[in-house]
Design an enzyme around this catalytic site. Structure first.
Site, PDB file in Angstrom:
ATOM      1  N   HIS A 422       0.811  -1.225   0.000  1.00  0.00           N
ATOM      2  CA  HIS A 422       0.000   0.000   0.000  1.00  0.00           C
ATOM      3  C   HIS A 422       0.837   1.265   0.000  1.00  0.00           C
ATOM      4  CE1 HIS A 422      -3.924  -1.567   0.057  1.00  0.00           C
ATOM      5  NE2 HIS A 422      -3.782  -2.244   1.160  1.00  0.00           N
ATOM      6  N   ARG A 512      27.579  -3.860 -20.366  1.00  0.00           N
ATOM      7  CA  ARG A 512      28.797  -4.240 -19.635  1.00  0.00           C
ATOM      8  C   ARG A 512      28.525  -5.409 -18.696  1.00  0.00           C
ATOM      9  NH1 ARG A 512      28.331   1.346 -18.918  1.00  0.00           N
ATOM     10  NH2 ARG A 512      29.802   2.617 -20.118  1.00  0.00           N
ATOM     11  N   ARG A 579      29.308  -7.036 -24.053  1.00  0.00           N
ATOM     12  CA  ARG A 579      30.753  -7.226 -23.943  1.00  0.00           C
ATOM     13  C   ARG A 579      31.035  -8.270 -22.869  1.00  0.00           C
ATOM     14  NH1 ARG A 579      34.139  -2.066 -22.344  1.00  0.00           N
ATOM     15  NH2 ARG A 579      33.372  -2.574 -20.254  1.00  0.00           N
ATOM     16  N   GLU A 681      40.177  -1.298 -29.876  1.00  0.00           N
ATOM     17  CA  GLU A 681      40.623  -0.340 -28.862  1.00  0.00           C
ATOM     18  C   GLU A 681      42.141  -0.299 -28.701  1.00  0.00           C
ATOM     19  OE1 GLU A 681      38.884  -1.539 -25.107  1.00  0.00           O
ATOM     20  OE2 GLU A 681      39.011  -3.646 -25.657  1.00  0.00           O
ATOM     21  N   GLY A 702      36.448   1.250 -28.968  1.00  0.00           N
ATOM     22  CA  GLY A 702      36.586   1.664 -27.574  1.00  0.00           C
ATOM     23  C   GLY A 702      37.539   2.844 -27.527  1.00  0.00           C
ATOM     24  N   SER A 703      36.988   4.031 -27.546  1.00  0.00           N
ATOM     25  CA  SER A 703      37.848   5.217 -27.699  1.00  0.00           C
ATOM     26  C   SER A 703      38.694   5.482 -26.459  1.00  0.00           C
ATOM     27  CB  SER A 703      37.007   6.448 -28.045  1.00  0.00           C
ATOM     28  OG  SER A 703      36.005   6.659 -27.078  1.00  0.00           O
ATOM     29  N   ASN A 704      38.276   4.985 -25.290  1.00  0.00           N
ATOM     30  CA  ASN A 704      39.043   5.242 -24.062  1.00  0.00           C
ATOM     31  C   ASN A 704      40.424   4.576 -24.134  1.00  0.00           C
ATOM     32  OD1 ASN A 704      36.494   6.131 -23.502  1.00  0.00           O
ATOM     33  ND2 ASN A 704      36.192   4.927 -21.656  1.00  0.00           N
ATOM     34  N   ASP A 705      40.429   3.242 -24.368  1.00  0.00           N
ATOM     35  CA  ASP A 705      41.712   2.541 -24.449  1.00  0.00           C
ATOM     36  C   ASP A 705      42.491   2.937 -25.701  1.00  0.00           C
ATOM     37  OD1 ASP A 705      42.033   1.135 -22.080  1.00  0.00           O
ATOM     38  OD2 ASP A 705      40.740  -0.508 -22.716  1.00  0.00           O
ATOM     39  N   CYS A 752      31.598   2.837 -28.787  1.00  0.00           N
ATOM     40  CA  CYS A 752      30.927   2.753 -27.488  1.00  0.00           C
ATOM     41  C   CYS A 752      31.761   3.395 -26.387  1.00  0.00           C
ATOM     42  CB  CYS A 752      30.621   1.294 -27.134  1.00  0.00           C
ATOM     43  SG  CYS A 752      32.093   0.266 -27.018  1.00  0.00           S
TER      44      CYS A 752
END
Length: 794
Positions: A422, A512, A579, A681, A702-705, A752
């Site tokens: 409720h 992820r 992934r 990556e 994977g643009s970060n790595d 991504c």
């Protein structure tokens, strides 16, 4: 028998709402229309609104009630309580008119005779003529009495039901909703009891109660009679079932969450109203397993689909499992009255909390808002009056009687309760955030303490110390321009998936797996595979965490499958690119039991991770568990929109080995439409893009790595972080190589990494280079979409 005052359920239809109220009309509708379709509903009879009005006209009762209410101010809680109590006593003291009394007796005698003269027990429930109108959730406004037997006890319970139309919350609610008191009448339903006292019971909705996502059935379940679930006295088990795969005959349970289920309501040997049921503790062994089986969850979900299809709208359904015959029964069904009313509203409101946060306690989140204010601890109903506008109401559990003061609160926090109780239903209807089932909120929070209550972070609601900075953004979804590229989302948390489902997107470009392993499993896979070798302390910890699952390994596989299936279902049939786990050794070491199995590396970012880990002798059995989970999601559950992405593939040899390992574990490229995507990556991936693409169906960049490895900097080091920029010319050369190789071979290419979410101009450059999709953090989807449309649709 004249059906002036009493009607059998099977003779009722939804067109009889004005005669017998929504609840009883709905029971009649289901018994008469859905029994042939396999939906079991216990039979019985109902008194009519005419019977109720005849009762009130009897002995001048209605005139006395009208006079008492005419001068009542419902905001004066003490006066409301006094007047309500007086009216209810008048009703209890007034005998039924002769004709009504005779018809009830005749119906009861027939019910007993139909049961073979047995000593039957019944539920006596109220059904208000305005109760289940779609725009007014009178949830639990009137009383229910369970395990009643004997004619005198049934009539006494009916008196209590009639009186409940004048309990404090019902009087207040009618004023709040603008109903005149005398246009609402009450019908008493007398229904054969389902023996869920020795079985289980709960509530289900044909949509997700928090996000409104309508492709799932949400089921709650606990031991014993259902009142504890409805009232919020227990934290029940929760399950999500996916409608499209359920209809296709596939295993369709997406997620299972075990509730604490500390108590259950059972029958007593007394048969009169108020004394016929009691609560007892649930043995620990039963608490640590699910209260219903997968087969029962599926059967209930099928009932829910049948009921929803018949009524043509989202439904709120109560059910019970009879502990004697083992069968499932539907006890009530009414229109869902909150989320389905928001369908026409295509504005998206998002809440975000900025700055550092200190968690004081947590529970189940109700709604998706944030509330702030001073804590007001309330022990029981006698202290309700102390709640002031803007307070955060904190209590053990709310009773529906509390509705008049709940609407003053900026947020509600309870020790007990699940998402269908409720407190949850009323909080949703009032648009107030609530966190239920916290366990010990009343001990952890102090009166007058300033707090921020957040329901904007998934299934878990948090109470934070202080009045934090809350950012609110409103987005209109109706007038979105055509996007010049496929816009997808990066999502890790399955608990948020349904909330993101109404964002415009082409699916999930990065799901992820490590979020699922970290948050919903928390144990190193090797510690589960080698459970028998662990010390007693670790065994005890693992046993506690895997409660409800068949074995340690089953827990790991099932939890990954649940998380991935939930993500995939939220955007089905659009793509979900999953992934495989991309933990580094230090992150794996932080899982329960993990430090024994992981090496110490000076730079784990560049160490034992990705494809090399999957094919290594000391990890390939762990990788096999991930594969087993994904194979189940695709092949058994039918969520073939799942695609697989392999991260950190350093060499062509690793690429060949990992594709072979996937095939050996039942995930063969091309089989059942399976696409394998490689995370591009590393500079080696871009330089040798055409060769890597022999093994895969495309790249997700994977643009970060790629940035840290092209520029030779550690992205975790603050000393060189200023040089980290995906837009650096050297990085762009690498991305150009990757994109052009995919275009040349007519293979998928997306991105991504964080870059496009942070830098819309970078996203624009990628589109101009020919990228097929950009996958963004959900909070930047709209903003980046609008930017790209404005820049590139010229």
């Amino acid at each position: 028998m004249a059906d002036n005052y009493v009607i059998w359920f099977e003779n009722l239809r939804m067109t009889d709402v004005e005669r017998v109220g929504g609840k009883n009309a709905s029971l009649g509708e289901m018994i008469s229309q859905l029994t042939e379709k396999g939906v079991r509903v216990p039979g019985g009879f109902a008194t009519t609104a005419e019977a109720y009005r005849a009762f009130l006209a009897h002995n001048g009762l209605s005139e006395r009630i009208s006079a008492a209410l005419a001068k009542l101010d419902v905001e004066d809680v003490a006066e409301l309580a006094r007047v309500g109590k007086e009216i209810r006593q008048w009703i209890l003291d007034t005998p039924f008119p002769e004709q009504l009394d005779a018809e009830i007796e005749a119906a009861w005698n027939k019910m007993v005779a139909d049961a073979g003269g047995a000593d039957i027990s019944v539920a006596v429930r109220s059904s208000a003529t305005a109760e289940d109108l779609p725009d007014a959730s009178f949830a639990g406004q009137q009383e229910t009495f369970l395990n009643i037997n004997g004619l005198d006890n049934v009539k006494e319970a009916m008196h209590h039901v009639f009186a409940s139309l004048y309990n404090d919350r019902a009087i207040s609610y009618r004023v709040h909703k603008g109903f005149e008191h005398d246009i609402v009448a009450l019908s008493a339903g007398v229904q054969r009891m389902v023996r869920s006292d020795s079985g289980a019971s709960g509530v289900m909705f044909t949509l997700d109660t928090e996000s409104g996502y309508d492709q799932v059935v949400f089921v709650t379940s606990s031991y014993g009679l259902g009142e504890n679930v409805v009232q919020g006295a227990v934290n029940p088990d929760e399950f999500y079932v996916f409608k499209p795969t359920l209809k296709a005959g596939k295993p369709a349970i997406l997620r299972k969450t075990m509730g604490s289920k500390h108590i259950k309501m059972i029958f007593t040997d007394k048969a009169e109203a108020g004394k016929s049921v009691t609560n007892v503790d649930v043995p620990e062994e039963d608490r640590n397993r699910f209260s219903i089986t997968d087969e029962e969850i599926t059967e209930l979900a099928h009932y829910a689909l049948t009921i929803e299809k018949h009524y043509g709208r989202p439904m709120d359904i109560e059910w019970g499992r009879d502990g004697l015959d083992g069968k499932l029964y539907i006890l009530q069904a009414r229109p869902e009255t909150v989320k389905s009313q928001e369908e026409g509203n295509r504005n998206l409101r998002r809440f975000a909390i900025n700055g550092d946060k200190t968690v004081l306690c947590e529970g189940r989140a109700i709604g998706q808002k944030v509330g702030q204010g001073k804590v007001r601890l309330i022990k029981d109903a006698s202290e309700m009056d102390s709640v002031e506008a803007g307070d955060v109401l904190v209590t053990d559990m709310t009773d529906p009687d509390w509705e008049p003061v709940m609407k003053r609160a900026s947020a509600i926090v309870t020790n007990r309760g699940g998402r269908t109780c409720h407190a949850a239903i009323i909080a949703r209807e009032l648009g107030i955030p609530a966190v239920v089932g916290c366990g010990n909120a009343t001990e952890l929070l102090k009166n007058g303490q300033e707090v921020t209550v957040s329901c904007a972070e998934g299934d878990t609601g948090f109470i934070y110390a202080g009045l934090l900075d809350v950012q609110i953004t409103d987005v209109a979804l109706d007038n979105m321009p055509k996007a010049p590229v496929k816009v997808m989302m990066n999502v890790g948390n399955p608990e948020l998936a349904f909330s993101f489902a109404n964002l415009p997107s082409e699916g999930i470009g990065l799901a992820r797996m490590e979020f699922i392993i970290n948050r919903q499993i928390g144990i190193h896979p090797k510690a589960l595979l080698e459970f028998d070798k662990q010390d007693d302390e670790l065994k005890a910890e693992i046993t506690r965490r895997i409660a409800g699952y068949a074995s340690p390994v089953d827990f790991y596989v099932d939890k990954i499958a649940e998380g991935v299936a939930t993500l995939a279902a939220s955007v089905y049939p659009r793509k979900t690119i999953v992934r495989m786990s991309d933990f580094k050794s230090n992150e794996y070491a932080n899982l329960v039991g993990g430090n024994v199995y992981e090496p110490h590396e000076e730079n784990p970012m560049l160490g034992f991770r990705g494809a090399a880990r999957y094919v290594a002798d000391n990890f390939k059995d762990c990788f096999a568990l991930e594969c087993k989970a994904l194979k189940r999601v695709r092949d058994e559950m039918g969520l073939t929109n799942v695609e697989i992405m392999i991260p950190f593939v350093r060499t062509l040899g690793e690429a060949e080995a990992v594709v072979k390992a996937l095939k050996e574990n039942g995930l063969e490229r091309g089989k059942n439409g399976l696409r394998l995507i490689m995370m591009c990556e590393l500079p080696s991936n871009a330089v040798l893009a055409e060769q890597f693409l022999q093994y895969f169906d495309g790249f997700s960049i994977g643009s970060n790595d790629m940035t840290q490895l092209t520029l030779g900097l550690d992205r975790d080091s603050g000393l060189v972080s200023e040089s980290f920029d995906e837009r650096n010319p050297a990085v762009k050369v690498m991305l150009h190589l990757a994109i052009s190789a995919c275009r040349k071979q007519n293979k998928y290419v997306g991105i991504c990494g964080q870059g496009p979410s942070d830098h819309p101009d970078f996203a624009k450059w990628l589109v101009e280079e020919g990228i097929e999709s950009v996958s963004l953090n959900p909070d930047t989807v709209i903003e980046t979409w609008l930017y790209l449309a404005n820049e590139l649709n010229k």
